[in-house]
Design a protein around this motif. Sequence first.
Motif, mmCIF file in Angstrom:
data_model
loop_
_atom_site.group_PDB
_atom_site.id
_atom_site.type_symbol
_atom_site.label_atom_id
_atom_site.label_comp_id
_atom_site.label_asym_id
_atom_site.label_seq_id
_atom_site.Cartn_x
_atom_site.Cartn_y
_atom_site.Cartn_z
ATOM 1 N N THR A 58 2.326 -25.991 -24.587
ATOM 2 C CA THR A 58 2.228 -25.577 -25.988
ATOM 3 C C THR A 58 1.218 -24.448 -26.139
ATOM 4 O O THR A 58 1.438 -23.492 -26.897
ATOM 5 C CB THR A 58 1.823 -26.763 -26.874
ATOM 6 O OG1 THR A 58 2.786 -27.817 -26.721
ATOM 7 C CG2 THR A 58 1.746 -26.356 -28.336
ATOM 8 N N VAL A 59 0.100 -24.554 -25.413
ATOM 9 C CA VAL A 59 -0.916 -23.493 -25.450
ATOM 10 C C VAL A 59 -0.344 -22.204 -24.878
ATOM 11 O O VAL A 59 -0.506 -21.119 -25.456
ATOM 12 C CB VAL A 59 -2.180 -23.911 -24.670
ATOM 13 C CG1 VAL A 59 -3.214 -22.789 -24.706
ATOM 14 C CG2 VAL A 59 -2.767 -25.194 -25.243
ATOM 15 N N LEU A 60 0.339 -22.309 -23.756
ATOM 16 C CA LEU A 60 0.933 -21.123 -23.140
ATOM 17 C C LEU A 60 1.936 -20.459 -24.084
ATOM 18 O O LEU A 60 1.938 -19.226 -24.240
ATOM 19 C CB LEU A 60 1.634 -21.517 -21.836
ATOM 20 C CG LEU A 60 2.362 -20.385 -21.102
ATOM 21 C CD1 LEU A 60 1.376 -19.325 -20.629
ATOM 22 C CD2 LEU A 60 3.168 -20.944 -19.928
ATOM 23 N N LYS A 61 2.767 -21.256 -24.721
ATOM 24 C CA LYS A 61 3.759 -20.716 -25.657
ATOM 25 C C LYS A 61 3.086 -19.970 -26.801
ATOM 26 O O LYS A 61 3.557 -18.907 -27.231
ATOM 27 C CB LYS A 61 4.626 -21.853 -26.198
ATOM 28 C CG LYS A 61 5.740 -21.395 -27.120
ATOM 29 C CD LYS A 61 6.581 -22.575 -27.593
ATOM 30 C CE LYS A 61 7.677 -22.124 -28.546
ATOM 31 N NZ LYS A 61 8.496 -23.277 -29.017
ATOM 32 N N PHE A 143 -8.780 -1.257 -19.158
ATOM 33 C CA PHE A 143 -9.097 -2.671 -19.316
ATOM 34 C C PHE A 143 -8.273 -3.484 -18.328
ATOM 35 O O PHE A 143 -7.305 -3.007 -17.742
ATOM 36 C CB PHE A 143 -8.814 -3.149 -20.740
ATOM 37 C CG PHE A 143 -7.364 -3.061 -21.136
ATOM 38 C CD1 PHE A 143 -6.477 -4.083 -20.835
ATOM 39 C CD2 PHE A 143 -6.893 -1.946 -21.812
ATOM 40 C CE1 PHE A 143 -5.141 -4.001 -21.192
ATOM 41 C CE2 PHE A 143 -5.556 -1.860 -22.191
ATOM 42 C CZ PHE A 143 -4.679 -2.884 -21.871
ATOM 43 N N SER A 144 -8.652 -4.714 -18.156
ATOM 44 C CA SER A 144 -7.855 -5.709 -17.437
ATOM 45 C C SER A 144 -8.392 -7.070 -17.840
ATOM 46 O O SER A 144 -9.475 -7.168 -18.422
ATOM 47 C CB SER A 144 -7.932 -5.503 -15.920
ATOM 48 O OG SER A 144 -9.271 -5.576 -15.480
ATOM 49 N N GLY A 145 -7.638 -8.134 -17.610
ATOM 50 C CA GLY A 145 -8.116 -9.413 -18.104
ATOM 51 C C GLY A 145 -7.291 -10.589 -17.658
ATOM 52 O O GLY A 145 -6.308 -10.455 -16.937
ATOM 53 N N ALA A 146 -7.685 -11.773 -18.124
ATOM 54 C CA ALA A 146 -6.968 -12.988 -17.755
ATOM 55 C C ALA A 146 -7.167 -14.088 -18.777
ATOM 56 O O ALA A 146 -8.262 -14.251 -19.323
ATOM 57 C CB ALA A 146 -7.423 -13.473 -16.380
ATOM 58 N N TRP A 147 -6.082 -14.827 -19.036
ATOM 59 C CA TRP A 147 -6.133 -16.137 -19.665
ATOM 60 C C TRP A 147 -5.938 -17.157 -18.548
ATOM 61 O O TRP A 147 -5.013 -17.024 -17.729
ATOM 62 C CB TRP A 147 -5.000 -16.322 -20.672
ATOM 63 C CG TRP A 147 -5.122 -15.577 -21.949
ATOM 64 C CD1 TRP A 147 -4.637 -14.331 -22.226
ATOM 65 C CD2 TRP A 147 -5.729 -16.042 -23.161
ATOM 66 N NE1 TRP A 147 -4.914 -13.988 -23.534
ATOM 67 C CE2 TRP A 147 -5.579 -15.025 -24.129
ATOM 68 C CE3 TRP A 147 -6.385 -17.219 -23.520
ATOM 69 C CZ2 TRP A 147 -6.062 -15.136 -25.429
ATOM 70 C CZ3 TRP A 147 -6.866 -17.349 -24.815
ATOM 71 C CH2 TRP A 147 -6.705 -16.315 -25.757
ATOM 72 N N HIS A 156 -4.324 -32.554 -23.267
ATOM 73 C CA HIS A 156 -5.564 -31.772 -23.378
ATOM 74 C C HIS A 156 -5.540 -30.618 -22.377
ATOM 75 O O HIS A 156 -5.124 -30.800 -21.216
ATOM 76 C CB HIS A 156 -6.801 -32.640 -23.142
ATOM 77 C CG HIS A 156 -7.015 -33.676 -24.203
ATOM 78 N ND1 HIS A 156 -6.366 -34.897 -24.187
ATOM 79 C CD2 HIS A 156 -7.796 -33.663 -25.319
ATOM 80 C CE1 HIS A 156 -6.739 -35.610 -25.241
ATOM 81 N NE2 HIS A 156 -7.606 -34.885 -25.943
ATOM 82 N N THR A 157 -6.003 -29.460 -22.825
ATOM 83 C CA THR A 157 -5.984 -28.251 -22.003
ATOM 84 C C THR A 157 -7.315 -27.519 -22.112
ATOM 85 O O THR A 157 -7.883 -27.411 -23.207
ATOM 86 C CB THR A 157 -4.861 -27.294 -22.472
ATOM 87 O OG1 THR A 157 -3.611 -27.990 -22.457
ATOM 88 C CG2 THR A 157 -4.769 -26.062 -21.576
ATOM 89 N N GLU A 158 -7.799 -27.026 -20.992
ATOM 90 C CA GLU A 158 -8.961 -26.135 -21.000
ATOM 91 C C GLU A 158 -8.453 -24.696 -21.009
ATOM 92 O O GLU A 158 -7.637 -24.313 -20.169
ATOM 93 C CB GLU A 158 -9.838 -26.365 -19.777
ATOM 94 C CG GLU A 158 -11.075 -25.471 -19.751
ATOM 95 C CD GLU A 158 -11.915 -25.690 -18.512
ATOM 96 O OE1 GLU A 158 -12.906 -26.442 -18.592
ATOM 97 O OE2 GLU A 158 -11.545 -25.124 -17.452
ATOM 98 N N VAL A 159 -8.933 -23.915 -21.976
ATOM 99 C CA VAL A 159 -8.497 -22.526 -22.138
ATOM 100 C C VAL A 159 -9.675 -21.603 -21.873
ATOM 101 O O VAL A 159 -10.743 -21.761 -22.475
ATOM 102 C CB VAL A 159 -7.960 -22.268 -23.561
ATOM 103 C CG1 VAL A 159 -7.432 -20.833 -23.682
ATOM 104 C CG2 VAL A 159 -6.883 -23.275 -23.932
ATOM 105 N N THR A 160 -9.485 -20.648 -20.979
ATOM 106 C CA THR A 160 -10.527 -19.668 -20.660
ATOM 107 C C THR A 160 -9.932 -18.269 -20.766
ATOM 108 O O THR A 160 -8.802 -18.032 -20.328
ATOM 109 C CB THR A 160 -11.083 -19.878 -19.244
ATOM 110 O OG1 THR A 160 -11.654 -21.181 -19.148
ATOM 111 C CG2 THR A 160 -12.155 -18.836 -18.909
ATOM 112 N N GLN A 161 -10.697 -17.371 -21.358
ATOM 113 C CA GLN A 161 -10.322 -15.966 -21.342
ATOM 114 C C GLN A 161 -11.495 -15.168 -20.809
ATOM 115 O O GLN A 161 -12.638 -15.358 -21.242
ATOM 116 C CB GLN A 161 -9.938 -15.462 -22.730
ATOM 117 C CG GLN A 161 -9.304 -14.068 -22.683
ATOM 118 C CD GLN A 161 -9.004 -13.508 -24.059
ATOM 119 O OE1 GLN A 161 -9.803 -13.669 -24.976
ATOM 120 N NE2 GLN A 161 -7.873 -12.850 -24.210
ATOM 121 N N GLN A 162 -11.229 -14.302 -19.850
ATOM 122 C CA GLN A 162 -12.263 -13.455 -19.263
ATOM 123 C C GLN A 162 -11.921 -12.003 -19.575
ATOM 124 O O GLN A 162 -10.791 -11.562 -19.354
ATOM 125 C CB GLN A 162 -12.343 -13.678 -17.755
ATOM 126 C CG GLN A 162 -13.634 -13.157 -17.138
ATOM 127 C CD GLN A 162 -13.877 -13.737 -15.758
ATOM 128 O OE1 GLN A 162 -13.444 -14.842 -15.460
ATOM 129 N NE2 GLN A 162 -14.570 -12.992 -14.912
#
Length: 201
Positions: A58-61, A143-147, A156-162
């Motif tokens: 669900t988070v990914l969607k 730029f460049s990045g990641a989820w 339950h999900t851990e979400v990180t963005q760098q």
Amino acid sequence: MQKFIYIVFFALVGFCFQQKPWKLALNKDGIKVFTRKTDSSTIKELKVTIQVKSPIDTVLKKILDIKNLKYWSYRIAESSLIKKVNDSVWIFYIHNDVEWPVKDRDHISKVQLKKEKNGYTLLLSPLNSLVKEKKDVVRLKHFSGAWILKRLDANHTEVTQQLYGNPESNIPPFFINMMITKAPFYTFQNMKNQLEANINR
């Protein structure tokens, strides 16, 4: 000017690989914002993390639902799918509405999905050739990045963005570094509230 600073650091997706230590810059409502210096720039790198009560798919969607990004991401005026390359690669366009006198920003991101053992990684990088630059809008090109999504359990999900990027147009780095915690905090707070509201219905 402050609102512009907030926008730049959330709209810019960036990912630096220096191994300098992270420093906790904000810890509020379950949202942790870290920063660290890089070897290549005076602008700091950013990492944001949160745990949400929502299944990982669900988070990914939600993250990939580019048309509705403006309803939870800070000051996004326009966002659209330019091209779906395949089931794991997309090209997104994002336009940030910035208050006068600072010019609006936009960028085009190649988004690549990688399935991990216990989650997903979304890698983002610039791909500017597909959309012509607009008048009076500054194109973000560096730029460049990641989820990074980690499954904690079924619900339950851990979400990180760098994040790391260059805002262009000679914005003083010290202004950006003073304000980089604001936009990701508001964005992650909105994302969490919407995801958990759907669970609780």
